[in-house]
Design a protein around this motif. Structure first.
Motif, mmCIF file in Angstrom:
data_model
loop_
_atom_site.group_PDB
_atom_site.id
_atom_site.type_symbol
_atom_site.label_atom_id
_atom_site.label_comp_id
_atom_site.label_asym_id
_atom_site.label_seq_id
_atom_site.Cartn_x
_atom_site.Cartn_y
_atom_site.Cartn_z
ATOM 1 N N MET A 1 2.846 -1.322 4.189
ATOM 2 C CA MET A 1 2.182 -0.037 3.976
ATOM 3 C C MET A 1 2.992 1.116 4.548
ATOM 4 N N LEU B 1 0.857 -1.179 0.000
ATOM 5 C CA LEU B 1 0.000 0.000 0.000
ATOM 6 C C LEU B 1 0.894 1.231 0.000
ATOM 7 N N SER C 1 -6.736 0.030 1.382
ATOM 8 C CA SER C 1 -6.286 -0.916 2.403
ATOM 9 C C SER C 1 -7.195 -2.147 2.435
#
Length: 346
Positions: A130, A69, A117
């Motif tokens: 992420m 991410l 997400s």
């Protein structure tokens, strides 16, 4: 005695058992008599046998899925090298069964971050990597991953709410101290020094903390002004706000800009013809240009490409080799000047 040239057939012959028995012992599947197992294990110990995880994963067609991410580099150019780091790691480990799926979000919109997400989790990855720009939402996603038995790794910045996170990046408090040291060596005693956040994110407060700690511990004669945040969505208003900041603080001699947008301040300072030392972050093209012109004094390089690459490679080596992933991998803090910047960009 080594195992470099020992095949399953060789091991079977040395142990006095069938190849099928050796295979069942190595892969811990099927039934094997206690006597046969002891014979095989004795030979494996003698030849110092170690399995080849890559060969096994290829043979078994085992794939490990990593969701990453990451902010959109077209919205914030700082992230472009990080995207490059992902591509390098994907190319290197892809042939061995590491599948990387990228989920790009708008770094200024928490709703987009949260939506991407959820998409990243819904593909059932073995790992979610992420950059947690939004603290509350990132914590919620981390909890969701925990509930679904998905590993989580963070890079560039970490979560203050999670002390056991795996993090690849820099010591942000220390980088703030380094920025303070650079300014302290640049300006005259008893100078006014400002701290500017542009489009503030939670992790920038750690840099501010380090900056203030440096001067507090040194009992400096400088006057450190209260940190101020400026939004850059509206360029005209941003310029007006910065100009007003200088009018409100006419004796300011140096500014610490806590992210990659130091060039936005340098542009205005240049127009105002105001003598002011600037220290910022990152080798984005406009920062480099102002650094070479002497309108930015120092840049702290955060190595975003290396951060992204290492985030994937650490876990790839864990999946393939069983190699332990470090709880933290803190990268060096590079000080870049007009004299050495070409070594970093060439």
């Amino acid at each position: 005695m080594t195992n470099k040239k020992k095949t399953i057939k060789d091991i079977a012959k040395l142990a006095g058992v069938s190849k099928g028995t050796v295979d069942r012992v190595l892969h811990k599947r099927g039934k094997v008599s206690k006597i046969a197992q002891e014979k095989v294990e004795k030979i494996l110990k003698e030849i110092e046998y170690h399995p080849n995880p890559i060969a096994r994963s290829l043979k078994e067609n085992k794939a490990y899925r990593i969701s990453i991410l990451i902010p959109d580099s077209e919205i914030d150019i700082y992230w472009q090298p990080a995207h490059e780091g992902v591509k390098v790691a994907e190319k290197e480990f892809g042939p061995f069964g590491i599948e990387v799926k990228i989920f790009i979000y708008n770094p200024s919109k928490k709703e987009d971050f949260y939506q991407k997400s959820i998409e990243a989790i819904n593909v059932s990855p073995d790992l979610l990597l992420m950059t947690p720009l939004f603290e509350k939402e990132s914590f919620q996603i981390s909890q969701a991953c925990k509930e679904n038995d998905i590993r989580v790794g963070l890079f560039n910045n970490h979560l203050s709410t999670n002390k056991t996170q795996i993090f690849i990046g820099q010591d942000l408090v220390q980088s703030g101290k380094i920025a303070a040291d650079l300014i302290d060596k640049t300006v005259a005693p008893q100078s006014d020094i400002g701290i500017i956040h542009i489009d503030k994110e939670p992790h920038l407060l750690l840099k501010e903390q380090g900056f203030k700690n440096y001067f507090d511990n040194k009992k400096s004669s400088h006057r450190i002004l209260e940190a101020k945040n400026f939004n850059s969505d509206n360029q005209s208003k941003f310029e007006q706000d910065i100009e007003q900041y200088f009018r409100d603080n006419p004796n300011i001699k140096a500014l610490f800009i806590t992210n990659s947008k130091a060039y936005k301040v340098a542009e205005i300072v240049s127009k105002l013809m105001k003598p002011c030392s600037l220290v910022g972050y990152d080798l984005v093209p406009k920062n480099i240009s102002y650094l070479k012109q002497g309108k930015i004094d120092f840049l702290i390089h955060q190595r975003p490409k290396e951060q992204a690459y290492l985030s994937i490679s650490h876990f790839a080596e864990f999946f393939l080799f069983g190699k332990k992933v470090p709880l933290q991998n803190l990268l060096p803090i590079d000080i870049v000047t007009s004299e050495n910047v070409d070594y970093y960009i060439n």
